[in-house]
Design an enzyme around this catalytic site. Sequence first.
Site, PDB file in Angstrom:
ATOM      1  N   TYR A 108       0.813  -1.217   0.000  1.00 24.95           N
ATOM      2  CA  TYR A 108       0.000   0.000   0.000  1.00 24.95           C
ATOM      3  C   TYR A 108       0.853   1.276   0.000  1.00 24.95           C
ATOM      4  O   TYR A 108       0.323   2.367   0.104  1.00 24.95           O
ATOM      5  CB  TYR A 108      -0.954  -0.003   1.195  1.00 24.95           C
ATOM      6  CG  TYR A 108      -1.992  -1.113   1.137  1.00 24.95           C
ATOM      7  CD1 TYR A 108      -2.943  -1.148   0.110  1.00 24.95           C
ATOM      8  CD2 TYR A 108      -2.023  -2.136   2.087  1.00 24.95           C
ATOM      9  CE1 TYR A 108      -3.890  -2.167   0.033  1.00 24.95           C
ATOM     10  CE2 TYR A 108      -2.969  -3.154   2.019  1.00 24.95           C
ATOM     11  CZ  TYR A 108      -3.906  -3.164   0.991  1.00 24.95           C
ATOM     12  OH  TYR A 108      -4.853  -4.168   0.926  1.00 24.95           O
ATOM     13  N   ASP A 170      -1.874 -11.322   8.345  1.00 22.71           N
ATOM     14  CA  ASP A 170      -1.000 -12.383   7.824  1.00 22.71           C
ATOM     15  C   ASP A 170       0.451 -12.182   8.264  1.00 22.71           C
ATOM     16  O   ASP A 170       1.159 -13.143   8.510  1.00 22.71           O
ATOM     17  CB  ASP A 170      -1.027 -12.392   6.296  1.00 22.71           C
ATOM     18  CG  ASP A 170      -2.417 -12.647   5.775  1.00 22.71           C
ATOM     19  OD1 ASP A 170      -2.776 -13.804   5.564  1.00 22.71           O
ATOM     20  OD2 ASP A 170      -3.167 -11.659   5.598  1.00 22.71           O
ATOM     21  N   HIS A 420       5.066  -6.348  -4.436  1.00 21.34           N
ATOM     22  CA  HIS A 420       3.657  -6.544  -4.717  1.00 21.34           C
ATOM     23  C   HIS A 420       2.828  -5.318  -4.416  1.00 21.34           C
ATOM     24  O   HIS A 420       3.235  -4.400  -3.713  1.00 21.34           O
ATOM     25  CB  HIS A 420       3.100  -7.735  -3.946  1.00 21.34           C
ATOM     26  CG  HIS A 420       2.879  -7.439  -2.504  1.00 21.34           C
ATOM     27  ND1 HIS A 420       3.886  -7.413  -1.580  1.00 21.34           N
ATOM     28  CD2 HIS A 420       1.751  -7.125  -1.825  1.00 21.34           C
ATOM     29  CE1 HIS A 420       3.394  -7.113  -0.403  1.00 21.34           C
ATOM     30  NE2 HIS A 420       2.113  -6.923  -0.510  1.00 21.34           N
ATOM     31  N   TYR A 501     -11.340  -1.353  -0.602  1.00 20.39           N
ATOM     32  CA  TYR A 501     -11.412  -0.956   0.812  1.00 20.39           C
ATOM     33  C   TYR A 501     -10.178  -0.182   1.254  1.00 20.39           C
ATOM     34  O   TYR A 501     -10.189   0.459   2.305  1.00 20.39           O
ATOM     35  CB  TYR A 501     -11.641  -2.185   1.706  1.00 20.39           C
ATOM     36  CG  TYR A 501     -10.399  -2.811   2.321  1.00 20.39           C
ATOM     37  CD1 TYR A 501      -9.594  -3.681   1.600  1.00 20.39           C
ATOM     38  CD2 TYR A 501     -10.033  -2.523   3.637  1.00 20.39           C
ATOM     39  CE1 TYR A 501      -8.465  -4.245   2.174  1.00 20.39           C
ATOM     40  CE2 TYR A 501      -8.909  -3.089   4.215  1.00 20.39           C
ATOM     41  CZ  TYR A 501      -8.120  -3.940   3.479  1.00 20.39           C
ATOM     42  OH  TYR A 501      -6.996  -4.496   4.050  1.00 20.39           O
ATOM     43  N   ARG A 502      -9.126  -0.195   0.435  1.00 23.49           N
ATOM     44  CA  ARG A 502      -7.847   0.384   0.866  1.00 23.49           C
ATOM     45  C   ARG A 502      -6.949   0.357  -0.358  1.00 23.49           C
ATOM     46  O   ARG A 502      -7.122  -0.496  -1.219  1.00 23.49           O
ATOM     47  CB  ARG A 502      -7.289  -0.543   1.949  1.00 23.49           C
ATOM     48  CG  ARG A 502      -5.986  -0.169   2.574  1.00 23.49           C
ATOM     49  CD  ARG A 502      -5.687  -1.216   3.644  1.00 23.49           C
ATOM     50  NE  ARG A 502      -4.419  -0.965   4.298  1.00 23.49           N
ATOM     51  CZ  ARG A 502      -3.864  -1.798   5.172  1.00 23.49           C
ATOM     52  NH1 ARG A 502      -4.465  -2.925   5.483  1.00 23.49           N
ATOM     53  NH2 ARG A 502      -2.724  -1.504   5.749  1.00 23.49           N
TER      54      ARG A 502
END
Length: 558
Positions: A108, A170, A420, A501-502
Amino acid sequence: EGGGINARPLTLPPNTTLAKFGEYIARVADIVGQENVTVISSDAELQHDDYLDPSKAHDMFHITPKEYFVSSAVVAPRNVPDVQGIIRLCNEFEIPIWPFSIGRNVGYGGSAPRVPGSIGLDMGRNMGKVLEVNTEGAFAVVEPGVTFMDLHNYLVERNLRDQLWIDTPDLGGGSIIGNTIERGVGYTPYGDHWMMHCGMEVVLPDGTLWRSGMGGLPNPKANPKDPPHEQPWNETFGLFNYGFGPYNDGIFTQASLGIVVKMGLWLMVNPGGYQSYMITFSKDKDLHQILEIIRPLRVSMVLQNVPTLRHILLDAAVMGNKKDYSSSDKPLTDEELDAIAAKLNIGRWNFYGAVYGPKPVRDVLLSVIKQSFLQVPGSKYYEPNDMPDNLVLQVRDGTLQGIPTTTELNWVSWLPNGAHLFFSPISKVSGDDGVAQYELSRKRCEEAGLDFIGTFVVGMREMHHIVCIVFNRKDPESRRKAHWVITTLIADAAERGWGEYRTHLAVMDQIANTYSFNDNAQMRLNEKIKNALDPKGIISPGKNGVWPKQYNAEDYKV
Ligand code: ADP
């Protein structure tokens, strides 16, 4: 390591000359001490790209050139008055600041600011105490630097884990506060972190210290002459979220309206028994039926926790990288995926859940769960003891009881120099919606030459469909493709009424623009609040697409 306070930054804050920057840095060093100020002055400081030693100044998993999302300096306050001093100084100099707690936030944007040259505010370095664990009330109060691992270890070391469990994402190396205010998730019954927070202490953009909910009520034992941040919080602060009057906690999530310095969270009482399991499904097309089975079980809480339905490649990527399975550099075909499933003895889809409680409770729930899922032809049920060599099942066994790990990070190494990006749309828990999202995102990934890697994370009433876009960060072409996939998917999704959502820094504006109902009523309210509370626009400008009036979003297009 890092530039001293007289170094020249790679990127200056907006509208700031080198001289003014130098003056700011000298003043901020007076507040926090020189040892807590690092000017980001050389490429060497942009080399940290390891989860275990994360960068505090740039995005380790950058899709734009690595020099773009970079701080001019990183400042680490030692306490609440330091935060207040820094924020007042930023107002005086009109220099933007980007708070983070640990700055991992992988996929993110990491610790990087939206506006290049912002001051990174490293809340975690010196403010990392577990302030309270209340066993009777089953809650904790933490500072920004406390990670999921830290709180878990704290409970273990004090023999408190017999009584209380945490919930972890996670990866356990992120901060509790950062993850919770980003509305991240975990996998126990307490998986919705924001739902389970209780009580916040926030420094507002004008430097005021604010406590939410019951924290507004002074504790009679407090000495009103003590500075507010040192006064004990009300004893119901961690027990009841809403207090009296308008409930404002939410405006500090995915937001730019304050700096969170303390937060309470509910801990799960040890349920008195636990059993995790995996159910494998042999065919790709089983997805529809599986989701139709999940919905009634989850809304009725037969599925007590946040279970996940993982695509074969997510599990395969935790247990190896692409080269271990195939010499192909194209997206793997269905035949190749079947071969991997056979080799690993797992399904094309793999469902990870757990039951909680004493044995009779677990047995009755498990019998319903097995009856329901094992209707799918070819499905199989396993417990961790049945598969000691299945790394994912062994790790999920810990995660679903709140034991933090970093093993899941392995999947990032699917490709060389793996990095990622997450595409994270919300989906109904329905066969039609889930299959449509899967087919669309797999198709777009494959058009870009990438493998689809993803998981459905089942919340109380919906799923977070997490698509892990894995790319090679040292290959500009690979980065460009990842960027193309996410921007294309955001637009595709919005057309069908799906929203995320984000998201990553690079696509915050695009996603904010998709939430456009009634002439962007959400954004217009967000901007009004932003400009009212932070008139100089100093906290996290551009965060989640909210730009203060001083900024033109066009200038920061990526
Ligand atoms: P992680 O906990 O995964 O390491 P970060 O610390 O980077 O993640 O936090 C994620 C995001 O949450 C940040 O980019 C920032 O927007 C916000 N954030 C984190 N900590 C704070 C804080 N103490 N105050 C305000 N915002 C914060």
